[in-house]
Design an enzyme around this catalytic site. Structure first.
Site, PDB file in Angstrom:
ATOM      1  N   HIS A 171       0.812  -1.235   0.000  1.00 25.84           N
ATOM      2  CA  HIS A 171       0.000   0.000   0.000  1.00 25.84           C
ATOM      3  C   HIS A 171       0.836   1.272   0.000  1.00 25.84           C
ATOM      4  CE1 HIS A 171      -3.597  -2.308   0.512  1.00 25.84           C
ATOM      5  NE2 HIS A 171      -3.220  -2.800   1.683  1.00 25.84           N
ATOM      6  N   ASP A 226      -2.956 -10.847  -1.925  1.00 27.02           N
ATOM      7  CA  ASP A 226      -3.476 -10.231  -0.690  1.00 27.02           C
ATOM      8  C   ASP A 226      -4.915  -9.770  -0.971  1.00 27.02           C
ATOM      9  OD1 ASP A 226      -2.219  -8.602   1.966  1.00 27.02           O
ATOM     10  OD2 ASP A 226      -3.929  -7.590   1.024  1.00 27.02           O
ATOM     11  N   HIS A 281      -6.318  -7.047  -0.127  1.00 29.03           N
ATOM     12  CA  HIS A 281      -6.428  -5.605  -0.385  1.00 29.03           C
ATOM     13  C   HIS A 281      -5.734  -5.253  -1.696  1.00 29.03           C
ATOM     14  CE1 HIS A 281      -6.600  -5.964   4.098  1.00 29.03           C
ATOM     15  NE2 HIS A 281      -7.596  -5.096   3.937  1.00 29.03           N
ATOM     16  N   TYR A 296      -4.051 -11.782   8.996  1.00 30.63           N
ATOM     17  CA  TYR A 296      -4.195 -11.340  10.387  1.00 30.63           C
ATOM     18  C   TYR A 296      -4.828 -12.365  11.306  1.00 30.63           C
ATOM     19  CZ  TYR A 296      -2.967  -7.317   7.707  1.00 30.63           C
ATOM     20  OH  TYR A 296      -2.309  -6.495   6.837  1.00 30.63           O
TER      21      TYR A 296
HETATM   22  N1  Q9C Z   1     -11.705  -2.369   7.975  1.00 27.71           N
HETATM   23  C1  Q9C Z   1      -2.382  -5.072   4.433  1.00 27.71           C
HETATM   24  O1  Q9C Z   1      -3.056  -6.086   4.460  1.00 27.71           O
HETATM   25  N2  Q9C Z   1      -7.571  -0.970   7.362  1.00 27.71           N
HETATM   26  N3  Q9C Z   1      -2.869  -3.906   4.806  1.00 27.71           N
HETATM   27  C2  Q9C Z   1      -8.784  -1.121   6.672  1.00 27.71           C
HETATM   28  C3  Q9C Z   1     -11.179  -1.425   7.036  1.00 27.71           C
HETATM   29  C4  Q9C Z   1      -6.358  -1.021   6.591  1.00 27.71           C
HETATM   30  C5  Q9C Z   1      -4.222  -3.783   5.246  1.00 27.71           C
HETATM   31  C6  Q9C Z   1      -9.930  -0.762   7.547  1.00 27.71           C
HETATM   32  C7  Q9C Z   1      -5.978  -2.393   6.198  1.00 27.71           C
HETATM   33  C8  Q9C Z   1      -4.575  -2.414   5.641  1.00 27.71           C
HETATM   34  C9  Q9C Z   1      -0.970  -5.139   3.997  1.00 27.71           C
HETATM   35 ZN    ZN Z   2      -4.092  -7.054   2.970  1.00 27.62          ZN
END
Ligand code: Q9C
Ligand code: ZN
Length: 671
Positions: A139, A176, A178, A309
């Site tokens: 990101h 991933d 995202h 996670y």
């Molecule tokens: N529930 C990676 O997996 N928060 N980053 C989103 C919505 C950010 C994830 C909030 C998530 C970042 C590397």
């Molecule tokens: Zn992610």
């Protein structure tokens, strides 16, 4: 001297503390335990012992500057010296990222680790590998931290590989959950880096809520076509959804692109149990996703950890990935029920958006024009959900339960061969030639099939049966037989195997020749025949004749048949044995044959029996190499396939998709 290790390696930089946040002191989910738990699982499964562990190093400024701006680097450099107050303030200018006093150090180690991995793979010290690092990277942007990411580990690794090693084409696969918008922005006008990302999108309602993440963002200028976004517009996607995107979008395009290096943004928040992704794909899917990429770029693959996670799901997924990099047989995937409607809509849109850029999509049928698909899908907001779906959504993803993936055991012998006297056994293969290798079938064989056959044919067939028995007992992973009559042997083998309860055979026959009807009709054997013979044969649910105009010499047509027909059919049939037969004079080139052999290792836990006819003796070596686990050589950048061939494959898909819905790549009207 070039030193090649069989093993991939992994590495873990010093785990940082959770970062500081303006309200809470640390990020709740991007935690050091992600690495310790993953590493612990690798150790427990005996995988660390089989890997080479490379030392980590900090990236130097010049490396970080390959992707990031000087101002941004200088700003991050100050963070270890800031007060908590200052850190809070600093953090506020970015989205969803947490700065702890030691995150700069860890971020430099994460980048450095990715570069160590790229160095080792490109210098031939290891075949492939995985970097277990944090913070994640995909990101982060040129001048901004974002989404737990500080420096863009994988984007820097790609630039580094181009600059230091002159790598011409790099494929980045971002699985991933995202969207790695940082990677996209870095390469959107660069045709030397093909970026593929699938991501939870929900028609832009999911973080990071960007229009830039939709399927119609395909790259700019020179880079048009080299950015592939596959939005997931629903949660709860399953193994079938992931596999259909690989079969119908990623693999055809990736092979046409022909990368020299594959980088994976290996986030495991796309697995079941993850509270960010809320998807339902099981950890063993990553064994398959990994394997399907391992025959690109001669196996040069570097996976770099991103998200993930749920500690249980994450650790299992990491183990599945590493075990595949090590070459262990793939776990069988069951319950492949086909993609859901939302996935089909996404597939259709992505394919429509990219058809002008990739010749593998040029002749795809049923694709609306780009404008139509844009309107049609983008307007479809709230659909009716049935009660089960609503209930599923209320259940917290972390409460989802799934079985632990079963142990993947490698048979003692990888490849066994049955060869006529005088043909040399390839290195590392085990030859069946003793009298005990004749097995218990000799007499029945003489009586039932081979009354008129000569003794050597009976002996050979008996050994082939013995080989199959040993595969069934998992004493041998795969086998190869060079026989006098491939067609006859094929028929006997299918009958032999089909006689058992619960057996399912996936018969892939390359070249012309008659397949006896009675071996198809039992529903246990699924036959795909790729030939140059227009047999006028209609085919059936269990007989799929693929007729290519110039036979198996049309590499592009053949490749298309592999990804859009063979793979989905094989996955859905879920065979206990793959029987791959090369008919004499098939015309298939060695590399194509090797790619085919390699891809078929996805099924039946690697239990493949290859039949070659004695005329094809020269093919024993190249086939054995693949069966032993070496990557297939690249096919080269594929040209457009013959229009007739592309259309023939599409017609077959249309005919068969009611029975085999993993073949679907378009959404039915008014569904
Ligand atoms: N529930 C990676 O997996 N928060 N980053 C989103 C919505 C950010 C994830 C909030 C998530 C970042 C590397
Ligand atoms: Zn992610």
């Amino acid at each position: 001297q070039r030193q090649t290790s069989d093993a991939p390696f992994f590495m873990i930089p010093t785990a940082p503390e959770g970062g500081a946040n303006n309200n809470s002191p640390a990020c709740k989910i991007e935690v050091p335990e992600r690495l310790t738990v993953s590493h612990g699982a690798l150790v427990r499964n005996g995988l660390t012992d089989r890997c080479i562990c490379l030392p980590v190093r900090e990236a130097v400024d010049a490396e970080i500057l390959l992707v990031h701006s000087e101002e941004y680097l200088e700003a991050v450099k100050q963070t270890p010296h800031m007060t908590l107050e200052d850190l809070k303030e600093f953090t506020l200018q970015y989205g969803d990222v947490y700065f702890h006093p030691n995150i700069y150090h860890c971020a430099k180690l994460a980048v450095g680790s990715a570069l160590q991995l790229v160095d080792s793979v490109l210098m031939g010290k290891v075949k492939n590998g995985m970097a277990l690092v944090r913070p994640p990277g995909h990101h982060s942007m040129r001048s901004a931290a974002n989404g737990f990411c500080v420096f863009n580990n994988v984007a820097i690794a790609a630039q580094y590989a181009k600059q230091k090693y002159g790598v011409k084409r790099i494929l980045i696969v971002d699985w991933d959950i995202h969207h790695g918008q940082g990677v996209q922005y870095c390469f959107e006008d660069d045709p030397s880096v093909l970026y593929f990302s699938w991501h939870r999108y929900e028609h832009q309602k999911f973080w990071p809520n960007l229009k830039d993440s939709d399927y119609d963002i395909v790259g700019k200028g020179e880079g048009a076509g080299f950015n592939i976004n596959v939005p997931w517009n629903k949660v709860g996607m399953e193994n079938s959804d992931y596999l259909s995107v690989f079969c119908h979008v990623l693999l055809p395009i990736a092979y046409e692109f022909c990368p020299d290096l594959v980088l994976v943004c290996a986030g495991f928040d796309s697995a079941i149990g993850d509270l960010e992704g809320e998807m339902c794909a099981t950890p063993d899917i990553f064994a398959h996703l990994t394997y399907l990429l391992m025959n690109l770029a001669e196996g040069k693959l570097c996976a770099v950890l991103e998200g993930g996670y749920n500690l249980t799901s994450l650790a299992q997924s990491v183990c599945q990935t590493v075990q595949t990099l090590l070459g262990d047989p793939l776990p069988p995937l069951t319950n492949l029920t086909g993609p859901c409607r939302s996935t089909l809509e996404s597939l259709q849109c992505v394919r429509a958006a990219h058809r002008q850029h990739w010749s593998c999509l040029r002749h795809a049928v049923d694709l609306p024009t780009f404008e139509i698909s844009t309107i049609r899908i983008k307007s479809s907001g709230e659909e009716n959900k049935d009660e089960a779906e609503v209930w599923e959504e209320q259940k917290s993803p972390e409460e989802k339960i799934w079985p632990e993936p079963p142990k993947r055991v490698s048979p003692r012998v990888c490849s066994a061969v049955v060869l006529p006297d005088g043909v040399v056994c390839p290195d590392a293969c085990e030859r069946l030639s003793s009298s005990e290798d004749l097995g218990p079938h000799l007499l029945t064989l003489k009586k039932d099939f081979l009354k008129d056959a000569d003794d050597s044919a009976v002996t050979a067939l008996s050994r082939v049966f013995s080989l199959i028995d040993k595969m069934k007992n998992n004493e041998i992973r795969n086998g190869l037989a060079l026989v006098g009559d491939a067609a006859m042997t094929m028929t006997c083998v299918v009958q032999h195997v089909a006689a058992e309860v619960d057996s399912r055979v996936f018969l892939v026959c390359v070249g012309n020749g008659n397949i006896p009807g009675h071996i198809i009709e039992d529903g246990k054997t699924l036959v795909v025949q790729i030939s140059g013979e227009d047999t006028e044969e209609q085919g059936s649910k269990y007989y799929v004749p693929v007729c290519l105009k110039k036979g198996c010499t049309d590499t592009s047509g053949f490749a298309q048949a592999m990804f859009s027909l063979l793979l989905p059919l094989g996955y859905q049939h879920n065979p206990s044995l793959v029987l791959l037969v090369r008919m004499p004079g098939s015309g298939v080139c060695d590399i194509m044959w090797q790619q085919l052999t390699a891809l078929l290792q996805s099924f039946a836990q690697g239990h493949t029996l290859v039949l070659l006819q004695e005329d094809d003796k020269a093919c024993v070596g190249p086939t054995a190499s693949i069966l032993l686990g070496n990557p297939a050589p690249p096919l080269g950048q594929l040209p457009a396939s013959l229009k007739e061939d592309a259309e023939a494959v599409e017609r077959l898909r249309s005919r068969l998709q009611a029975d085999w819905n993993l073949l679907l790549a378009t959404a039915p009207e008014n569904g």
